[in-house]
Design a protein around this motif. Structure first.
Motif, PDB file in Angstrom:
ATOM      1  N   CYS A   1      -5.360  -7.715  -2.703  1.00 22.40           N
ATOM      2  CA  CYS A   1      -6.218  -7.231  -2.472  1.00 22.40           C
ATOM      3  C   CYS A   1      -6.485  -5.317  -2.378  1.00 22.40           C
ATOM      4  O   CYS A   1      -5.427  -4.985  -1.969  1.00 22.40           O
ATOM      5  CB  CYS A   1      -7.544  -7.322  -1.731  1.00 22.40           C
ATOM      6  N   GLU A   2      -7.586  -4.583  -2.857  1.00 19.24           N
ATOM      7  CA  GLU A   2      -7.765  -3.414  -2.630  1.00 19.24           C
ATOM      8  C   GLU A   2      -9.074  -2.618  -1.786  1.00 19.24           C
ATOM      9  O   GLU A   2     -10.246  -3.360  -2.185  1.00 19.24           O
ATOM     10  CB  GLU A   2      -7.623  -2.244  -4.193  1.00 19.24           C
ATOM     11  N   ARG A   3      -9.470  -1.936  -0.731  1.00 22.02           N
ATOM     12  CA  ARG A   3     -10.644  -2.048  -0.626  1.00 22.02           C
ATOM     13  C   ARG A   3     -10.619   0.221   0.059  1.00 22.02           C
ATOM     14  O   ARG A   3      -9.605   0.522  -0.195  1.00 22.02           O
ATOM     15  CB  ARG A   3     -10.882  -2.173   0.935  1.00 22.02           C
TER      16      ARG A   3
ATOM     17  N   ASP B   1       0.927  -1.507   0.123  1.00 21.42           N
ATOM     18  CA  ASP B   1      -0.059   0.224   0.067  1.00 21.42           C
ATOM     19  C   ASP B   1       1.023   1.269   0.089  1.00 21.42           C
ATOM     20  O   ASP B   1       0.480   2.297  -0.225  1.00 21.42           O
ATOM     21  CB  ASP B   1      -0.948   0.027   1.245  1.00 21.42           C
TER      22      ASP B   1
ATOM     23  N   THR C   1      -3.781  -4.686  -0.481  1.00 19.33           N
ATOM     24  CA  THR C   1      -2.946  -5.558   0.384  1.00 19.33           C
ATOM     25  C   THR C   1      -2.550  -7.240  -0.194  1.00 19.33           C
ATOM     26  O   THR C   1      -3.317  -6.829  -0.959  1.00 19.33           O
ATOM     27  CB  THR C   1      -3.747  -6.598   1.362  1.00 19.33           C
TER      28      THR C   1
ATOM     29  N   GLU D   1     -10.535  -8.135  -6.441  1.00 16.74           N
ATOM     30  CA  GLU D   1      -9.260  -9.114  -5.952  1.00 16.74           C
ATOM     31  C   GLU D   1      -8.717  -8.462  -7.228  1.00 16.74           C
ATOM     32  O   GLU D   1      -8.883  -8.783  -8.019  1.00 16.74           O
ATOM     33  CB  GLU D   1     -10.229  -9.672  -5.963  1.00 16.74           C
TER      34      GLU D   1
ATOM     35  N   GLY E   1      -7.487   2.949  -3.016  1.00 13.94           N
ATOM     36  CA  GLY E   1      -7.829   2.758  -2.030  1.00 13.94           C
ATOM     37  C   GLY E   1      -6.168   1.846  -1.431  1.00 13.94           C
ATOM     38  O   GLY E   1      -5.587   2.539  -1.541  1.00 13.94           O
ATOM     39  N   THR E   2      -6.989   1.149   0.118  1.00 14.30           N
ATOM     40  CA  THR E   2      -5.778   0.469   0.587  1.00 14.30           C
ATOM     41  C   THR E   2      -5.355  -0.925   0.098  1.00 14.30           C
ATOM     42  O   THR E   2      -6.445  -1.903  -0.413  1.00 14.30           O
ATOM     43  CB  THR E   2      -6.164   0.225   1.995  1.00 14.30           C
TER      44      THR E   2
ATOM     45  N   CYS F   1      -5.156 -13.072  -1.309  1.00 12.11           N
ATOM     46  CA  CYS F   1      -5.821 -12.091  -2.953  1.00 12.11           C
ATOM     47  C   CYS F   1      -4.887 -11.090  -2.523  1.00 12.11           C
ATOM     48  O   CYS F   1      -4.422 -10.217  -1.236  1.00 12.11           O
ATOM     49  CB  CYS F   1      -7.003 -11.434  -1.799  1.00 12.11           C
TER      50      CYS F   1
ATOM     51  N   ASP G   1     -16.651   0.305   1.416  1.00 16.34           N
ATOM     52  CA  ASP G   1     -17.708  -0.744   1.492  1.00 16.34           C
ATOM     53  C   ASP G   1     -17.032  -1.292  -0.077  1.00 16.34           C
ATOM     54  O   ASP G   1     -17.770  -2.235  -0.076  1.00 16.34           O
ATOM     55  CB  ASP G   1     -19.353  -0.663   0.997  1.00 16.34           C
ATOM     56  N   ASN G   2     -16.189  -1.032  -1.505  1.00 19.64           N
ATOM     57  CA  ASN G   2     -15.866  -1.216  -2.354  1.00 19.64           C
ATOM     58  C   ASN G   2     -14.889  -2.030  -2.059  1.00 19.64           C
ATOM     59  O   ASN G   2     -13.668  -1.649  -1.209  1.00 19.64           O
ATOM     60  CB  ASN G   2     -15.442   0.248  -3.029  1.00 19.64           C
ATOM     61  N   SER G   3     -14.806  -2.909  -2.909  1.00 19.01           N
ATOM     62  CA  SER G   3     -13.355  -3.935  -2.757  1.00 19.01           C
ATOM     63  C   SER G   3     -13.537  -4.837  -4.336  1.00 19.01           C
ATOM     64  O   SER G   3     -14.336  -4.576  -4.646  1.00 19.01           O
ATOM     65  CB  SER G   3     -13.088  -5.268  -1.960  1.00 19.01           C
TER      66      SER G   3
END
Length: 178
Positions: free
Chosen positions: A82-84, A57, A72, A91, A69-70, A80, A87-89
C-alpha cells in the motif's frame, strides 16, 4: 504512447545505464505478457528480504507512485502493498504468498495496469548466489488488452520493473557500505 509511458521510458533508460539489470520480456501477446528482471546483490538473503518487505518506502521509486506517499508491505497472505499520503491511500497489490526469505508473490496491476482491470502476479525470488543473493522479479499479466494489445506495452512495463528492482539493489548496496 501517452506522456506517462514516454516519461517512464526516459527515466528507465537512464537508470538502466547506472544500474545494470538483466531484463527480458519473455512473452507478449494481445492478451498478456511475462517479464523477468534479475540482479545479484552482495547482501545475504535475510538482509535482502528485510529490505524488500520492511524498507520498501526507502527504495521504491517515488516517481512511480500516486502521491509520492509512504509505502508499506504487510507480509501476510491477504496483506497489502500500500501507499498512504494523508487521507489518500492505494492498494498497489495484494499479498498472496509469503515464504520468507525466498519468495514473495503479490497480485494486481501496478500503475496504469491497475485502471485497465488486468490480473497480474508479481513474484520476487531470492536465491543465494555466492556470498550474495540473486533477486529475480517476474511479472505475469493477462486480461483485456489496450487497442494495440500488450506487445508494445510489455517493454515499457519491463523497463519500469527494472527501475524498481534497481532501486532495491541500489538501496542494499548503500546499506552494505554503511
Amino acid at each position: 504512447m501517452n506522456s506517462f509511458l514516454n516519461g517512464s521510458l526516459r527515466v528507465c533508460a537512464f537508470c538502466l545505464v547506472i544500474s545494470p539489470v538483466q531484463a527480458e520480456v519473455t512473452h507478449a501477446s494481445a492478451s498478456g505478457f511475462i517479464i523477468e528482471n534479475s540482479q545479484v546483490t552482495s547482501a545475504d538473503p535475510q538482509s535482502t528480504w528485510r529490505a524488500l518487505v520492511s524498507d520498501v518506502d526507502k527504495w521504491w521509486p517515488k516517481d512511480h507512485s500516486w502521491w509520492q506517499g509512504t509505502f508499506t508491505i504487510d507480509t501476510s497472505a491477504g496483506g497489502c502493498f500500500c501507499e498512504r499520503a494523508g487521507d489518500n491511500s492505494a492498494e498497489h497489490m495484494r499479498i498472496s504468498l509469503v515464504n520468507s526469505p525466498t519468495t514473495l508473490i503479490m497480485t494486481g496491476g501496478l500503475g496504469p495496469l491497475q485502471g485497465m482491470g488486468v490480473n497480474g502476479a508479481l513474484t520476487w525470488k531470492l536465491i543465494p548466489e555466492g556470498s550474495g543473493t540473486r533477486v529475480t522479479l517476474t511479472y505475469k499479466v493477462h486480461g483485456y488488452a489496450p487497442p494495440d494489445g500488450f506487445v508494445d506495452f510489455a517493454p515499457v512495463v519491463d523497463q519500469v520493473q527494472s527501475l524498481q528492482l534497481g532501486g532495491l539493489i541500489t538501496y542494499l548496496s548503500k546499506s552494505n557500505d554503511e
